[in-house]
Design a protein around this motif. Structure first.
Motif, PDB file in Angstrom:
ATOM      1  N   ALA A 169       0.998  -1.307   0.075  1.00 44.05           N
ATOM      2  CA  ALA A 169       0.120   0.060  -0.084  1.00 44.05           C
ATOM      3  C   ALA A 169       0.853   1.302   0.046  1.00 44.05           C
ATOM      4  N   VAL A 170       2.074   1.104   0.606  1.00 45.95           N
ATOM      5  CA  VAL A 170       3.007   2.402   0.826  1.00 45.95           C
ATOM      6  C   VAL A 170       3.631   2.505  -0.865  1.00 45.95           C
ATOM      7  N   ARG A 171       3.955   1.499  -1.454  1.00 42.15           N
ATOM      8  CA  ARG A 171       4.177   1.629  -2.951  1.00 42.15           C
ATOM      9  C   ARG A 171       3.267   2.272  -3.720  1.00 42.15           C
ATOM     10  N   ALA A 172       2.023   1.883  -3.671  1.00 46.20           N
ATOM     11  CA  ALA A 172       0.982   2.317  -4.300  1.00 46.20           C
ATOM     12  C   ALA A 172       0.819   3.846  -3.967  1.00 46.20           C
ATOM     13  N   ALA A 173       0.661   4.172  -2.741  1.00 48.91           N
ATOM     14  CA  ALA A 173       0.422   5.586  -2.227  1.00 48.91           C
ATOM     15  C   ALA A 173       1.298   6.736  -2.856  1.00 48.91           C
ATOM     16  N   PRO A 177       5.814   2.595  -9.795  1.00 43.29           N
ATOM     17  CA  PRO A 177       5.428   1.382 -10.192  1.00 43.29           C
ATOM     18  C   PRO A 177       5.987  -0.024  -9.936  1.00 43.29           C
ATOM     19  N   PHE A 178       5.624  -1.354 -10.168  1.00 50.41           N
ATOM     20  CA  PHE A 178       6.421  -2.479  -9.984  1.00 50.41           C
ATOM     21  C   PHE A 178       6.108  -3.487 -11.148  1.00 50.41           C
ATOM     22  N   PRO A 179       7.128  -3.059 -12.078  1.00 48.41           N
ATOM     23  CA  PRO A 179       7.212  -3.712 -13.437  1.00 48.41           C
ATOM     24  C   PRO A 179       7.820  -5.253 -13.276  1.00 48.41           C
ATOM     25  N   GLU A 271       8.618 -12.216 -10.902  1.00 48.23           N
ATOM     26  CA  GLU A 271       9.865 -11.376 -10.899  1.00 48.23           C
ATOM     27  C   GLU A 271       9.556  -9.810 -10.914  1.00 48.23           C
ATOM     28  N   ARG A 272       9.783  -9.127 -10.148  1.00 48.27           N
ATOM     29  CA  ARG A 272       9.456  -7.596 -10.235  1.00 48.27           C
ATOM     30  C   ARG A 272      10.271  -6.756  -9.062  1.00 48.27           C
ATOM     31  N   ASP A 287       9.876  -7.220   0.157  1.00 51.38           N
ATOM     32  CA  ASP A 287       8.820  -7.628  -1.032  1.00 51.38           C
ATOM     33  C   ASP A 287       8.260  -6.330  -1.500  1.00 51.38           C
ATOM     34  N   ALA A 288       8.001  -5.400  -1.014  1.00 56.39           N
ATOM     35  CA  ALA A 288       7.682  -3.986  -1.453  1.00 56.39           C
ATOM     36  C   ALA A 288       8.473  -3.484  -2.502  1.00 56.39           C
ATOM     37  N   ALA A 289       9.722  -3.599  -2.466  1.00 55.11           N
ATOM     38  CA  ALA A 289      10.740  -3.228  -3.213  1.00 55.11           C
ATOM     39  C   ALA A 289      11.082  -4.343  -4.471  1.00 55.11           C
ATOM     40  N   HIS A 290      11.109  -5.561  -4.308  1.00 60.01           N
ATOM     41  CA  HIS A 290      11.577  -6.460  -5.250  1.00 60.01           C
ATOM     42  C   HIS A 290      10.944  -7.759  -4.856  1.00 60.01           C
ATOM     43  N   VAL A 291      10.436  -8.644  -5.713  1.00 58.43           N
ATOM     44  CA  VAL A 291       9.854  -9.977  -5.635  1.00 58.43           C
ATOM     45  C   VAL A 291      10.517 -10.819  -6.825  1.00 58.43           C
TER      46      VAL A 291
END
Length: 490
Positions: A169-173, A177-179, A271-272, A287-291
């Protein structure tokens, strides 16, 4: 040593998400005397549903710097070797680390230890609380939340860290993006009992349309991760023990007498990576930064190392010991590591998924190369273990700057990672320097440990709280050392 926090909004950090990354970060900040509010939308409990199950050498080193590793080692099972595809073994016993193994341990056990540490350090937990909005200004951040019973409210802080997972939710706020893309669907996870013990303690095997990993927890249960390319179903599709057995039989030729499951789940592997880990006063970690895929067991480890990198920097800036520009180094240092982990874990998955004759042949060739090329083999193992990464250093720096510092033996029968405890820098010198020269009894007393080599080594080292070399010199007088301390410790 915990320092008494001054609980004002201009010093507070809000951490969103109480997984391992958020818990380690919150505990580090609170230990440094920074007031922390940890926001978690789940109820107050330790979940026994766990995808992550392994701690690697670099993470164990970081946890050793917090006096936590001995307890975790007692709870987990250390494994020195991991077999891949019957033909290649990752031998962690050769690592240049105090921890020459991978520790098999469920994520919830790690969370228990980190939760206790954070609570003892004074972290304020807000469970059943969901972030619904966020706004930034020049001197702080306001977070909108919905608490228990749906009650709306706001929280103010100097900085916010989103450690709230893939659907952050923080990343969305903050509009980051999470390509990326889904790599494989319908991955099966299960914790099961086996009547027969596998020949090797931790094995990845692929055959036909299936691949599977089997790893022991040490408590009578085994973790199974598996996939069948012909069974592409939604995550919501019910999963039964018979399907898990079939997967394991397809990969290993036997299901080892599997007879009980305490947990089963299905998920898809993405992979994002976020292009920005920092937006103003808001940061992303874990995981908010990388998965990425679970191959190599690097997910939880990478997130914990994100937290170790960011925590001491936030504390130094909030306390006025470092300029805010220090926070930019979080992106500069951790984003390349996240990208590398995506590539390495993705590479293992693609090897496991090899099906066409040419991809199977390529896998055989790569494994053959790793068997015969010792430098390449050591590099692969070091990167999976997390000790093979170094951060870029300024031009003209000593070659050691930016590298991981191993657990050096110091005088008075101590170790480097013991000296780092409490979030300190460690200055290691070749001589018995007078500590007062470096103000260890004054403003730096809680932030700097001055130690001596146990050997006759002449290099002077300044090691950051996260165990990386901040400064080094082959010869240095007290004036040069003091200049380095002013630049890095404050």
């Amino acid at each position: 040593m915990n320092r008494t926090p001054n609980r004002t909004p201009d010093r507070t950090v809000i951490v969103v998400g109480s997984g391992p990354t958020g818990l380690l970060l919150a505990g580090d900040l609170a230990t440094a005397g920074i007031p922390v509010t940890l926001v978690e939308k789940r109820p107050q409990k330790i979940s026994n549903l766990s995808r992550a199950f392994a701690l690697h050498a670099r993470t164990l080193e970081q946890l050793d710097a917090r006096a936590l590793t001995d307890e975790l080692e007692t709870a987990g099972r250390p494994l020195g070797r991991l077999s891949l595809f019957d033909r290649f073994t990752l031998d962690f016993t050769t690592l240049p680390s105090r921890f020459r193994h991978v520790l098999v341990l469920p994520q919830y056990e790690v969370e228990k230890v980190l939760t206790r540490r954070a609570a003892e350090a004074g972290v304020e937990f807000r469970h059943d609380t969901e972030l619904t909005g966020l706004s930034q200004r020049a001197d702080g951040v306001t977070v909108e939340v919905r608490g228990p019973g749906g009650a709306a409210g706001t929280l103010d802080a100097a900085y916010v860290v989103g450690a709230d997972g893939m659907r952050s939710a923080v990343r969305a706020a903050v509009g980051v993006p999470f390509p990326g893309r889904s790599v494989i669907r319908s991955v099966v996870l299960a914790d099961v009992r086996l009547a027969e013990r596998p020949e090797l303690p931790l094995t990845v095997r692929s055959a036909g349309d299936t691949f599977a990993l089997v790893a022991p927890f040490g408590d009578g249960y085994y973790r199974v991760i598996g996939w069948n390319r012909t069974r592409d179903v939604p995550d919501s599709e019910p999963l039964g023990l018979d399907e898990v057995k079939e997967l394991v039989r397809g990969a290993f030729g036997t299901d080892f007498g599997m007879y009980e499951a305490r947990w089963m789940s299905r998920f898809h592997s993405d992979e994002r990576q976020a292009p920005a880990y920092r937006v103003g006063r808001v940061f992303l970690a874990g995981d908010a930064a990388h998965v990425h895929s679970p191959a190599g067991g690097q997910g939880m480890n990478t997130g914990l190392q994100d937290a170790a990198n960011l925590g001491w920097k936030l504390a130094a800036v909030i306390d006025g010991h470092a300029p805010e520009a220090l926070l930019d180094t979080y992106q500069a240092e951790r984003h390349p590591v996240g990208r590398s982990v995506l590539r390495s874990s993705g590479g293992i998955v693609r090897l496991a998924m090899a099906h066409a004759p040419w991809t199977v042949a390529l896998r055989a060739a790569l494994i053959g190369l790793l068997h015969t090329a010792a430098p390449a083999r050591r590099k692969v193992i070091a990167q999976i273990a997390g000790i093979g990464y170094a951060y870029r250093s300024p031009r003209g720096s000593h070659p050691l700057v930016g590298t991981r510092a191993p657990d050096l033996s110091l005088a008075n029968d101590t170790r480097l990672y013991e000296a780092l405890r409490g979030g300190r820098f460690a200055l290691v010198t070749p001589d018995a320097h007078d500590g007062k020269v470096y103000d260890t009894q004054g403003a730096r007393k809680d932030r700097l440990a001055v130690e001596r080599w146990a050997s006759d080594r002449r290099t002077a080292l300044l090691v950051r709280p996260d165990g990386y070399v901040a400064w080094a010199a082959d010869t240095a007088d007290p004036a040069a050392v003091e200049a380095a301390l002013v630049a890095h410790v404050g």
